[in-house]
Scaffold this motif. Structure first.
Motif, PDB file in Angstrom:
ATOM      1  N   LEU A 121      -4.177  10.504   0.455  1.00  0.00           N
ATOM      2  CA  LEU A 121      -4.939   9.411  -0.144  1.00  0.00           C
ATOM      3  C   LEU A 121      -4.248   8.082   0.121  1.00  0.00           C
ATOM      4  O   LEU A 121      -3.048   7.939  -0.108  1.00  0.00           O
ATOM      5  CB  LEU A 121      -5.085   9.612  -1.655  1.00  0.00           C
ATOM      6  CG  LEU A 121      -5.762  10.904  -2.143  1.00  0.00           C
ATOM      7  CD1 LEU A 121      -5.814  10.910  -3.670  1.00  0.00           C
ATOM      8  CD2 LEU A 121      -7.148  11.063  -1.555  1.00  0.00           C
ATOM      9  N   LEU A 122      -5.005   7.119   0.612  1.00  0.00           N
ATOM     10  CA  LEU A 122      -4.512   5.757   0.754  1.00  0.00           C
ATOM     11  C   LEU A 122      -4.614   5.080  -0.611  1.00  0.00           C
ATOM     12  O   LEU A 122      -5.675   5.088  -1.234  1.00  0.00           O
ATOM     13  CB  LEU A 122      -5.356   4.994   1.776  1.00  0.00           C
ATOM     14  CG  LEU A 122      -5.076   3.491   1.917  1.00  0.00           C
ATOM     15  CD1 LEU A 122      -3.664   3.243   2.438  1.00  0.00           C
ATOM     16  CD2 LEU A 122      -6.116   2.836   2.822  1.00  0.00           C
ATOM     17  N   VAL A 123      -3.504   4.522  -1.085  1.00  0.00           N
ATOM     18  CA  VAL A 123      -3.495   3.808  -2.367  1.00  0.00           C
ATOM     19  C   VAL A 123      -3.325   2.329  -2.050  1.00  0.00           C
ATOM     20  O   VAL A 123      -2.287   1.907  -1.539  1.00  0.00           O
ATOM     21  CB  VAL A 123      -2.356   4.307  -3.287  1.00  0.00           C
ATOM     22  CG1 VAL A 123      -2.424   3.601  -4.632  1.00  0.00           C
ATOM     23  CG2 VAL A 123      -2.435   5.817  -3.475  1.00  0.00           C
ATOM     24  N   ILE A 124      -4.367   1.556  -2.352  1.00  0.00           N
ATOM     25  CA  ILE A 124      -4.384   0.142  -1.984  1.00  0.00           C
ATOM     26  C   ILE A 124      -5.246  -0.605  -2.991  1.00  0.00           C
ATOM     27  O   ILE A 124      -6.218  -0.043  -3.523  1.00  0.00           O
ATOM     28  CB  ILE A 124      -4.917  -0.016  -0.543  1.00  0.00           C
ATOM     29  CG1 ILE A 124      -4.686  -1.429  -0.014  1.00  0.00           C
ATOM     30  CG2 ILE A 124      -6.385   0.388  -0.444  1.00  0.00           C
ATOM     31  CD1 ILE A 124      -4.922  -1.556   1.492  1.00  0.00           C
ATOM     32  N   HIS A 125      -4.900  -1.858  -3.275  1.00  0.00           N
ATOM     33  CA  HIS A 125      -5.684  -2.597  -4.280  1.00  0.00           C
ATOM     34  C   HIS A 125      -7.121  -2.780  -3.820  1.00  0.00           C
ATOM     35  O   HIS A 125      -8.061  -2.524  -4.580  1.00  0.00           O
ATOM     36  CB  HIS A 125      -5.045  -3.949  -4.576  1.00  0.00           C
ATOM     37  CG  HIS A 125      -5.803  -4.751  -5.580  1.00  0.00           C
ATOM     38  ND1 HIS A 125      -5.977  -4.335  -6.886  1.00  0.00           N
ATOM     39  CD2 HIS A 125      -6.477  -5.932  -5.470  1.00  0.00           C
ATOM     40  CE1 HIS A 125      -6.703  -5.229  -7.536  1.00  0.00           C
ATOM     41  NE2 HIS A 125      -7.024  -6.202  -6.703  1.00  0.00           N
ATOM     42  N   GLY A 126      -7.309  -3.250  -2.595  1.00  0.00           N
ATOM     43  CA  GLY A 126      -8.656  -3.359  -2.045  1.00  0.00           C
ATOM     44  C   GLY A 126      -9.114  -4.760  -1.727  1.00  0.00           C
ATOM     45  O   GLY A 126     -10.169  -4.935  -1.102  1.00  0.00           O
ATOM     46  N   GLU A 128       0.853  -1.183   0.000  1.00  0.00           N
ATOM     47  CA  GLU A 128       0.000   0.000   0.000  1.00  0.00           C
ATOM     48  C   GLU A 128       0.889   1.233   0.000  1.00  0.00           C
ATOM     49  O   GLU A 128       2.084   1.147   0.280  1.00  0.00           O
ATOM     50  CB  GLU A 128      -0.948   0.030   1.201  1.00  0.00           C
ATOM     51  CG  GLU A 128      -0.250   0.130   2.542  1.00  0.00           C
ATOM     52  CD  GLU A 128      -1.245   0.246   3.694  1.00  0.00           C
ATOM     53  OE1 GLU A 128      -1.127   1.214   4.473  1.00  0.00           O
ATOM     54  OE2 GLU A 128      -2.123  -0.627   3.812  1.00  0.00           O
ATOM     55  N   ALA A 129       0.323   2.373  -0.337  1.00  0.00           N
ATOM     56  CA  ALA A 129       1.103   3.610  -0.404  1.00  0.00           C
ATOM     57  C   ALA A 129       0.229   4.776   0.033  1.00  0.00           C
ATOM     58  O   ALA A 129      -0.995   4.665   0.118  1.00  0.00           O
ATOM     59  CB  ALA A 129       1.624   3.838  -1.828  1.00  0.00           C
TER      60      ALA A 129
END
Length: 293
Positions: free
Chosen positions: A146-151, A135-136
């Protein structure tokens, strides 16, 4: 009488003279039409599958010069590659395009997903301008975190019922095969592209509820961790909307919808749709030729 062959001397040509010379067929004029943007987000490409729209993605990447690109999971489909190798040149071209962008200074951040979970053992790996993470965090121009995550971490079926996840993946592949044949015949009779699986997602109550539950769960996690919003993928449903007080942004996919997220230098985040962009380009070409759209 013998005449020696004439020697052809190559004289230096100034830049002014060069501009006045006619362009040969081997050297066509190719003006740079790349659009400079701050960030691109792409997810669910599924390289290694027959339904991956790799040609469209390569075309998209050629049109932008970004400071940073996030690959938000499921870029390579490890699940599918286990059962057999399918890797045409178009899929290699996508990888080469990303490597070229990285070489030219673009920061590429690969966020792992469930279909490329085999890469999670190498998370936190850094290779030049390429980072591999689970995650980033992205900071926008206007200061939003903003949380960047596949999900997939917020998908109950994927986490706790993996056999159902594999079964669902097979069912999804079946709808894609039907979709492929359906659009083949639609094209023959002059009709445009239509997505069967996207239609089912919007019409089947269980699918609609699943998407809603997924969005609520990921928004709750953002609130708990103090993020202003989230960029994710996983469910192949591109969208930008507010979920409570959280900015919910989903990249979509490059299997059906061919969508991405673009952050411009003024802080605006745009949902890009390849079909709409192609229609605009076609209209512009017709306008340049002086023909009605």
């Amino acid at each position: 009488m013998y005449l020696p062959p004439i020697c052809h001397l190559r004289l230096p040509v100034s830049s002014k003279q060069r501009r006045s010379l006619p362009m040969s067929h081997a050297e066509p004029l190719r003006p740079s039409r790349k659009q400079r943007v701050r960030t691109l987000w792409i997810s669910d490409v599924h390289l290694g599958t027959r339904d991956c729209q790799a040609e469209h993605l390569a075309h998209f990447l050629k049109g932008y010069q970004a400071e940073r690109i996030y690959l938000v999971g499921d870029i390579i489909d490890g699940w599918k590659l286990r059962s057999g190798i399918y890797w045409p040149q178009a899929h290699t071209n996508v990888i080469r395009r990303l490597l070229t962008l990285s070489k030219r200074g673009t920061e590429v951040i690969y966020v792992t997903g469930n279909h490329d979970e085999f890469l999670r053992r190498y998370s936190k790996l850094i290779l030049g301008n390429i980072q591999l993470v689970d995650e980033a965090e992205h900071l926008t121009v206007d200061g939003r975190r903003l949380l960047v995550i596949h999900g997939d971490q917020f998908d109950v079926i994927t986490r706790y019922h993996r056999w159902l996840a594999f079964l669902g993946d097979r069912a999804y592949e079946f709808t894609l095969v039907l979709n492929r044949w359906l659009n083949h015949w639609r094209a023959r009779y002059g009709y445009g592209y239509w997505s069967l699986s996207a239609y089912l997602k919007h019409k089947v109550k269980g699918a609609v509820n699943f998407i809603s539950d997924f969005e609520d769960a990921i928004a709750h996690e953002c609130t708990r961790r103090g993020f202003h919003g989230v960029v994710c993928g996983h469910i192949h449903h591109a969208e930008i909307r507010q979920v409570g007080e959280v900015d919910y942004l989903n990249c979509g996919d490059w299997v059906e919808s061919c969508t991405a997220l673009i952050e411009h230098w003024d802080g605006r985040i745009e949902l890009y749709r390849f079909a709409e962009a192609q229609a605009r380009e076609a209209a512009l070409r017709l306008a340049e030729l002086g023909e009605p759209a």
